[in-house]
Design a protein around this motif. Structure first.
Motif, PDB file in Angstrom:
ATOM      1  N   UNK A  72      11.786  40.242 -56.576  1.00 53.15           N
ATOM      2  CA  UNK A  72      12.475  39.150 -57.238  1.00 53.15           C
ATOM      3  C   UNK A  72      13.908  39.062 -56.740  1.00 53.15           C
ATOM      4  N   UNK A  73      14.350  37.841 -56.466  1.00 52.51           N
ATOM      5  CA  UNK A  73      15.678  37.619 -55.926  1.00 52.51           C
ATOM      6  C   UNK A  73      16.582  37.040 -57.003  1.00 52.51           C
ATOM      7  N   UNK A  78      21.732  33.657 -54.076  1.00 50.51           N
ATOM      8  CA  UNK A  78      21.472  32.416 -53.372  1.00 50.51           C
ATOM      9  C   UNK A  78      22.691  31.513 -53.292  1.00 50.51           C
ATOM     10  N   UNK A  79      23.849  32.005 -53.730  1.00 49.55           N
ATOM     11  CA  UNK A  79      25.067  31.227 -53.631  1.00 49.55           C
ATOM     12  C   UNK A  79      25.444  31.058 -52.169  1.00 49.55           C
ATOM     13  N   UNK A  80      25.584  29.791 -51.722  1.00 49.38           N
ATOM     14  CA  UNK A  80      25.862  29.539 -50.319  1.00 49.38           C
ATOM     15  C   UNK A  80      27.352  29.602 -50.007  1.00 49.38           C
ATOM     16  N   UNK A  81      27.649  29.990 -48.765  1.00 56.24           N
ATOM     17  CA  UNK A  81      29.014  29.919 -48.258  1.00 56.24           C
ATOM     18  C   UNK A  81      29.376  28.451 -48.050  1.00 56.24           C
ATOM     19  N   UNK A  82      30.588  28.096 -48.344  1.00 54.91           N
ATOM     20  CA  UNK A  82      31.022  26.728 -48.146  1.00 54.91           C
ATOM     21  C   UNK A  82      31.208  26.447 -46.655  1.00 54.91           C
ATOM     22  N   UNK A  83      30.670  25.328 -46.181  1.00 58.93           N
ATOM     23  CA  UNK A  83      30.855  24.934 -44.794  1.00 58.93           C
ATOM     24  C   UNK A  83      30.024  25.704 -43.792  1.00 58.93           C
ATOM     25  N   UNK A 323      23.580  32.020 -44.443  1.00 59.30           N
ATOM     26  CA  UNK A 323      24.437  31.057 -45.131  1.00 59.30           C
ATOM     27  C   UNK A 323      24.798  31.468 -46.552  1.00 59.30           C
ATOM     28  N   UNK A 324      24.269  32.616 -47.005  1.00 56.83           N
ATOM     29  CA  UNK A 324      24.505  33.054 -48.378  1.00 56.83           C
ATOM     30  C   UNK A 324      25.694  33.999 -48.475  1.00 56.83           C
ATOM     31  N   UNK A 325      26.305  34.025 -49.644  1.00 55.26           N
ATOM     32  CA  UNK A 325      27.431  34.915 -49.892  1.00 55.26           C
ATOM     33  C   UNK A 325      27.008  36.380 -49.837  1.00 55.26           C
ATOM     34  N   UNK A 326      25.785  36.648 -50.275  1.00 55.25           N
ATOM     35  CA  UNK A 326      25.265  38.013 -50.307  1.00 55.25           C
ATOM     36  C   UNK A 326      24.438  38.302 -49.067  1.00 55.25           C
TER      37      UNK A 326
END
Length: 337
Positions: A72-73, A78-83, A323-326
């Motif tokens: 499970x994620x 799933x928070x994406x990096x901006x740009x 592309x994700x923060x994590x």
């Protein structure tokens, strides 16, 4: 590893237009993105791309052989990096509809870098429960190829770009050819394709038709050539891309030609305003921030596949393509072993 295939983990991409023409060296399509922003008529259309974000449920599907309770994620991962965007540049050349050249771009506007990761055509992937070469999945369309790469690397493919063979030649001819250091002697003939490739190693001035031959070359008639065939060819393609990019940017008077070629020969699911925004960012970053790498792995005689090195691939994904923060974890990959 069990032989049952899980569904692709990302099904979020917008519907892609299909290209009905034979496509090839899509890497050059990325260069044409730069041209769009330089045309004043398009300035009012500039807007930042908005990729569809995968749902937590879709991204949490277990990888092959994993149990759902342990995979499970959390939504926070799933928070994406901006740009930050991933763009698949892909095309065919093998005469059977399969993909011959694939480069996955990590476009980091905020971080100021563009990282291109070449995917060898014999890379082992899971497709419908079987270990296949990645170019096999591409026979069924660009969407299937993108889904396969998403499932393999554990990251979304936001957009795709293709350029047909005529566009490749037209682009090189538009800049009056390029001076390029051909890395090895090339001596190959294929009567079935009406293809003859004959070049001596060293600096050559290449027009569109000759450039196409150089980047297509794999091996000589006697079996010699690149020691690693596709891997060696990838390095030549990457070097050629940078050579063309430098001459394009040094010839702003050719902008009209670039845009015409883009319009006539490129197929993409990016909107015009999004292309302009990406081009603007690429111009701002400059060539010093454009780099290329290749998915790490090794050829397996036993599997007749290029098998990816899990640890090295994970590191490259997190450095260049995620592309994700994590950071992605080993469980997010779905590799053939």
């Amino acid at each position: 590893m069990p032989q049952t295939q899980t569904p692709p983990r990302h099904t979020h991409r917008r519907h892609r237009r299909r290209s009905w023409s034979r496509t090839f060296l899509l890497v050059l399509a990325f260069l044409l993105l730069v041209a769009v922003v330089l045309v004043g008529a398009y300035r009012l259309l500039v807007r930042k791309p908005a990729p569809d974000t995968p749902s937590p449920a879709a991204s949490a599907l277990p990888a092959q052989g994993q149990d759902s309770a342990s995979s499970e994620t959390p939504v926070s991962t799933l928070q994406r990096k901006d740009g930050f965007y991933t763009i698949l540049l892909s095309g065919v050349d093998d005469g059977n509809g399969g993909s011959d050249t694939n480069i996955l771009i990590g476009f980091d506007a905020d971080g100021g870098s563009i990282r291109g990761v070449s995917i060898p055509r014999d890379t082992g992937v899971w497709y419908q429960g079987k270990a296949r070469k990645v170019n096999y999945s591409s026979k069924f369309g660009i969407e299937v190829l993108a889904d396969t790469l998403e499932d393999t690397l554990g990251i979304p493919v936001d957009f795709t770009v293709q350029v047909n063979l005529r566009g490749f030649e037209a682009l090189v001819d538009a800049i009056d050819g390029v001076d390029f250091n051909v890395p090895i002697d090339m001596d190959y003939d294929d009567p079935l394709q009406d293809l003859s490739i004959h070049f001596q190693a060293g600096m050559q001035h290449l027009g569109g038709a000759d450039a196409l031959k150089v980047v297509r070359f794999r091996q000589n008639n006697d079996g010699t050539g690149y020691g690693t065939q596709d891997i060696g060819r990838i390095a030549t393609q990457q070097a050629f891309l940078k050579t063309v990019a430098k001459k394009m940017l040094a010839n702003p008077g050719k902008i009209g030609d670039y845009v015409r070629i883009f319009t006539d020969h490129v197929d993409t699911d990016l909107e015009l305003g999004e292309l302009a925004w990406l081009g603007e960012q690429a111009v701002r970053m400059g060539l010093d921030n454009l780099s290329f790498e290749t998915l790490p792995g090794a050829w397996s005689d036993k599997r007749s596949l290029y098998l990816l090195d899990g640890e090295a691939v994970l590191s490259l994904v997190n450095e260049a393509l995620n592309p994700y923060e994590t950071d992605r974890a080993a469980d997010d990959l779905n590799l053939v072993s």
